[in-house]
Design a protein around this motif. Structure first.
Motif, mmCIF file in Angstrom:
data_model
loop_
_atom_site.group_PDB
_atom_site.id
_atom_site.type_symbol
_atom_site.label_atom_id
_atom_site.label_comp_id
_atom_site.label_asym_id
_atom_site.label_seq_id
_atom_site.Cartn_x
_atom_site.Cartn_y
_atom_site.Cartn_z
ATOM 1 N N VAL A 330 60.970 -118.798 81.517
ATOM 2 C CA VAL A 330 61.302 -120.146 81.966
ATOM 3 C C VAL A 330 62.428 -120.696 81.101
ATOM 4 O O VAL A 330 62.357 -120.650 79.873
ATOM 5 C CB VAL A 330 60.082 -121.088 81.884
ATOM 6 N N SER A 331 63.445 -121.226 81.757
ATOM 7 C CA SER A 331 64.560 -121.847 81.041
ATOM 8 C C SER A 331 64.804 -123.230 81.641
ATOM 9 O O SER A 331 64.831 -123.388 82.861
ATOM 10 C CB SER A 331 65.823 -120.990 81.167
ATOM 11 N N GLY A 332 64.954 -124.225 80.774
ATOM 12 C CA GLY A 332 65.185 -125.586 81.261
ATOM 13 C C GLY A 332 65.467 -126.531 80.120
ATOM 14 O O GLY A 332 65.921 -126.114 79.042
ATOM 15 N N ARG A 437 73.360 -113.910 79.789
ATOM 16 C CA ARG A 437 74.641 -114.395 80.305
ATOM 17 C C ARG A 437 74.704 -115.917 80.371
ATOM 18 O O ARG A 437 75.790 -116.500 80.331
ATOM 19 C CB ARG A 437 74.881 -113.820 81.696
ATOM 20 N N ALA A 438 73.529 -116.564 80.484
ATOM 21 C CA ALA A 438 73.496 -118.020 80.609
ATOM 22 C C ALA A 438 73.622 -118.730 79.266
ATOM 23 O O ALA A 438 73.717 -119.953 79.225
ATOM 24 C CB ALA A 438 72.200 -118.448 81.293
ATOM 25 N N ILE A 439 73.620 -117.970 78.162
ATOM 26 C CA ILE A 439 73.656 -118.570 76.828
ATOM 27 C C ILE A 439 74.972 -118.224 76.144
ATOM 28 O O ILE A 439 75.452 -117.088 76.216
ATOM 29 C CB ILE A 439 72.474 -118.067 75.971
ATOM 30 N N ASP A 440 75.536 -119.199 75.483
ATOM 31 C CA ASP A 440 76.737 -118.977 74.681
ATOM 32 C C ASP A 440 76.432 -117.921 73.617
ATOM 33 O O ASP A 440 75.473 -118.064 72.852
ATOM 34 C CB ASP A 440 77.145 -120.306 74.017
ATOM 35 N N PRO A 441 77.216 -116.825 73.552
ATOM 36 C CA PRO A 441 76.940 -115.774 72.553
ATOM 37 C C PRO A 441 76.998 -116.274 71.120
ATOM 38 O O PRO A 441 76.479 -115.619 70.207
ATOM 39 C CB PRO A 441 78.014 -114.721 72.835
#
Length: 744
Positions: A330-332, A437-441
């Motif tokens: 879950v991401s939010g 991919r949804a997170i800044d590296p």
């Protein structure tokens, strides 16, 4: 403990022959309730509430028992009273219970047991004949005696049977509603129910003890002695609302039962809160019970309620990935600048998980910008605080598979707010890659997300093995002898024609049975081309489509399922033979050793080594297994003999087919194929299957990487796989010897 000869004591109702055994005054009838508890029925002069008994006349087996006694309906020379004693038999050392002796003060009476034990129903029938109008008080006394101690399933069943015989009807239940929290909402009318927390029994498919918080309300349609009631029923074990037939409770005038009305309304967990809200303004009870009723009215009914909160709390979900055999990712974000939220739960049916206990927070400045100075955040948000985001992995929740998932916010004032979730079914690899991919590296929380959320998700994967979806034979595949050459195709392979062309031009492989295996969507793309090439070259080829295939190794495993040959040769479709004769070299080296896994050298197109054996590393290395010659020129291994290694590479190898399935194939839960191959190699090694590297056979190919991913994503995927592998094979780190080459 007691004999059970069904031919000895007839129990037909109305039969005058059923009571002589106790009317003689020298015998009693035993009724086993549990393995260590018996009800004993007899007649005599005992009127005390307690007595000491001696089992089988043995002074060492004495115990104090409770008695329920009553004046006999009909006079008997053997005694003035009937009695039922509640006798624990855990002190009985051995053998069966044959006699019992009662002692009260100076009076001692000895009885022998009837040759057959009675059931609870038979005992009640005999007590009814002896008691007459005293039956309700006798039942009441027996139930009170039984219900005071620990209650197992057998005792509970006996209590229920007693109450069914002695309790009187009092009202009915008109509505039963389920919930996600175990409580059952009941509504109806009764005369003897009072607004309180009442202990009662549920009679139905499975008897159960329960606690019921009762509130009452006026019912003008009933007489003055009756009132409506609404209660929250919490059973000691799970009870389905539809299985309830009666509620048995102790009222002001003894035990009563409330029957479930034939035309009662059964409501589901989503509809029940609405019924509770409708009745709540009309009921009266204690403050504690009314608070419980309000809490039941504020349960999840399928609607989103977070956005309607009057204070600054808002929540949003970016994605919910449901990974088969593992759980939910879950991401939010949760915006709560004033700390109104006390806890956050992920819920489904009767299962829940405190999500905020294990989630990883992450900066979300976009959320700050979106809500700053907008109602109800008019006071403004701290421009230096952006940790509103979260990522959380939750293992699969148990419960009804049709029940919805939702978020529950527990607020500091005791209220709750809800947010429905719509999970997307997805593979473990896709879930992790899409999250990465949804997170800044460069995000500070990335490492923590990997360690605390993504790696546990992969470690928990227990999805089923990929299966054969379809098989098409091109040419006389079944008529061709020899080991099957299984070509695995994954999404990295855009063009399979060069490999098939080279195999067709090589006399050794042209005559071999060839299997091309891939996921169904890949077979749809390459199927026409494979058919055309097989027909053009006259190949003996089997095209296999797989369901549940995620990568190259899954495709190879399904290909192995589609053949019956004892030996198989695996070949990744991304590889090409560097020289002719590679196939016969592999088979000859394998035949010389038998029952092993044997691989050639893998090289890049610039003739540098990609794989030339996997070795157990020394203690100074941070890895348990290493590829020692990776990056060296091919000349470095020229002339080397076949060598035993820690594991082979399954991109190209020959192995016994049954060995693959003896260890349940490749382990699921890896993102790439490198560690996945090492994992299978170690599993095979544990079974005693040795691995070898054949330097003289060489294949060309590139690394197992996705062209669609950035370099940072690829590096992170490799690190995650390494962590998953190292966790599963931690003993390799602890017990690894120095690496030793073994030319054979």
């Amino acid at each position: 403990m007691l004999r059970d000869d069904k031919n000895v004591l007839p129990m037909k109702s109305g039969n005058p022959e059923r009571l002589p055994v106790v009317m003689q005054g020298e015998m009693v009838v035993g009724c086993p309730i549990e393995d260590t508890l018996v009800l004993v029925l007899g007649i005599g002069s005992l009127t005390a509430e307690q007595a000491t008994v001696f089992l089988n006349g043995d002074p060492a087996m004495s115990v104090k028992v409770s008695l329920v006694s009553w004046p006999l309906k009909d006079a008997s020379p053997a005694g003035t009273h009937g009695f039922v004693a509640i006798v624990p038999t855990n002190i009985l050392r051995r053998g069966s219970l044959k006699t019992i002796m009662f002692q009260h003060k100076a009076n001692v009476t000895r009885y022998a047991f009837a040759s057959r034990a009675a059931s609870t129903g038979e005992l009640i029938a005999m007590v009814t004949d002896l008691a007459g109008p005293n039956l309700p008080s006798i039942i009441d006394g027996l139930v009170e005696g039984l219900i005071s101690g620990p209650i197992g399933r057998k005792k509970l069943s006996a209590i229920t049977v007693l109450l069914q015989a002695g309790a009187r009807s009092d009202g009915c239940i008109e509505l039963i509603g389920g919930s996600d929290e175990g409580e059952i909402f009941v509504q109806g009318w009764a005369q003897d129910l009072t607004p309180s927390v009442t202990r009662l029994l549920i009679s139905g498919r499975s008897p159960s003890l329960a606690e019921c918080a009762i509130s009452v309300f006026a019912r003008p349609d009933l007489n003055d002695q009756s009132s409506g009631f609404a209660g929250l029923l919490l059973a000691s074990e799970h009870v389905e609302p539809n299985d309830i037939e009666r509620l048995l409770f102790r009222g002001r005038r003894g035990w009563r039962f409330t029957e479930v009305y034939d035309r009662r309304l059964i409501s589901g967990a989503r509809e029940t809160p609405g019924h509770v809200r409708a009745i709540l303004p009309r009921v009266r009870s204690s403050t504690e019970i009314l608070l419980r009723m309000r809490s039941a009215a504020n349960r999840f009914d399928g609607t989103e309620t977070v956005s309607g909160l009057p204070f600054p709390v808002r929540m949003g979900i970016d994605h919910v990935f449901r990974v088969e055999g593992s759980g939910l990712l879950v991401s939010g974000w949760l915006l709560d600048p004033d700390n109104h939220v006390a806890k956050v739960k992920l819920r489904r049916h009767r299962s829940e998980m405190h999500l905020d206990a294990n989630w990883t927070r992450i900066d979300r400045p976009d959320v700050t910008r979106e809500f700053d100075n907008k109602p109800p955040f008019n006071a403004g948000l701290d421009p230096n605080r952006h940790a509103h985001g979260f990522v959380a992995f939750a293992p699969e929740l148990e419960g009804d598979s049709t029940a919805p998932f939702y978020m529950e916010l527990g607020l500091s004032d005791g209220r709750r707010a809800f947010l429905p979730l719509t999970p997307t079914r997805i593979t473990s690899r896709d879930a992790v890659v899409r999250q990465i991919r949804a997170i800044d590296p460069n995000a500070w929380a990335l490492r923590q997300i990997v360690d605390q959320q993504l790696v546990p998700l992969l470690r928990g994967v227990n999805r089923p093995a990929p299966e054969i979806f379809g098989v098409v034979d091109l040419g006389s595949f079944e008529d061709v002898p020899g080991p099957a050459l299984i070509i695995g195709v994954d999404e990295r392979v855009e063009e399979i024609a060069p490999l098939i062309g080279l195999l067709a031009l090589d006399p050794e492989t042209r005559r071999a049975p060839i299997v091309v295996a891939a996921a169904t969507e890949i077979v749809d793309r390459i199927g026409v081309q494979v058919r055309r090439l097989a027909d053009f070259y006259g190949l003996h080829l089997r095209l296999v489509s797989a369901s549940g295939s995620e990568d190259l190794y899954d495709a190879l495993e399904v290909g192995a399922r589609a053949v019956t040959s004892e030996t198989v040769v695996f070949l990744a479709a991304s590889l090409l033979p560097r020289n002719a004769g590679w196939f016969s070299k592999l088979l000859a080296a394998y035949e010389a050793r038998k029952d092993c896994v044997l691989s050639p050298t893998l090289a890049y197109e610039d003739d540098s080594i990609r794989w030339a054996g996997t070795w157990v590393a020394g203690a100074q290395s941070d890895r348990a297994l290493i590829s020692r010659y990776a990056g060296y020129p091919l000349d470095a291994v020229t002339g080397m003999a076949t060598t035993e290694v820690a594991t082979a590479t399954f991109e190209c190898c020959v192995l016994p087919r049954n060995a693959l399935f003896s260890v349940d194939g490749f382990t699921r839960g890896y993102l790439g194929t490198h560690e996945k191959g090492l994992d299978l190699g170690l599993k095979l090694k544990q079974t005693g299957l040795k691995s070898y590297w054949l330097p003289s056979a060489q294949m060309l190919g590139s690394d197992d990487i996705s062209v669609a991913d950035k370099a940072s994503t690829i590096a992170l995927i490799e690190r995650i796989d390494r962590q998953v592998f190292d966790t599963r094979w931690a003993n390799i780190h602890r017990n690894r010897p120095a690496s030793v080459e073994k030319p054979v």
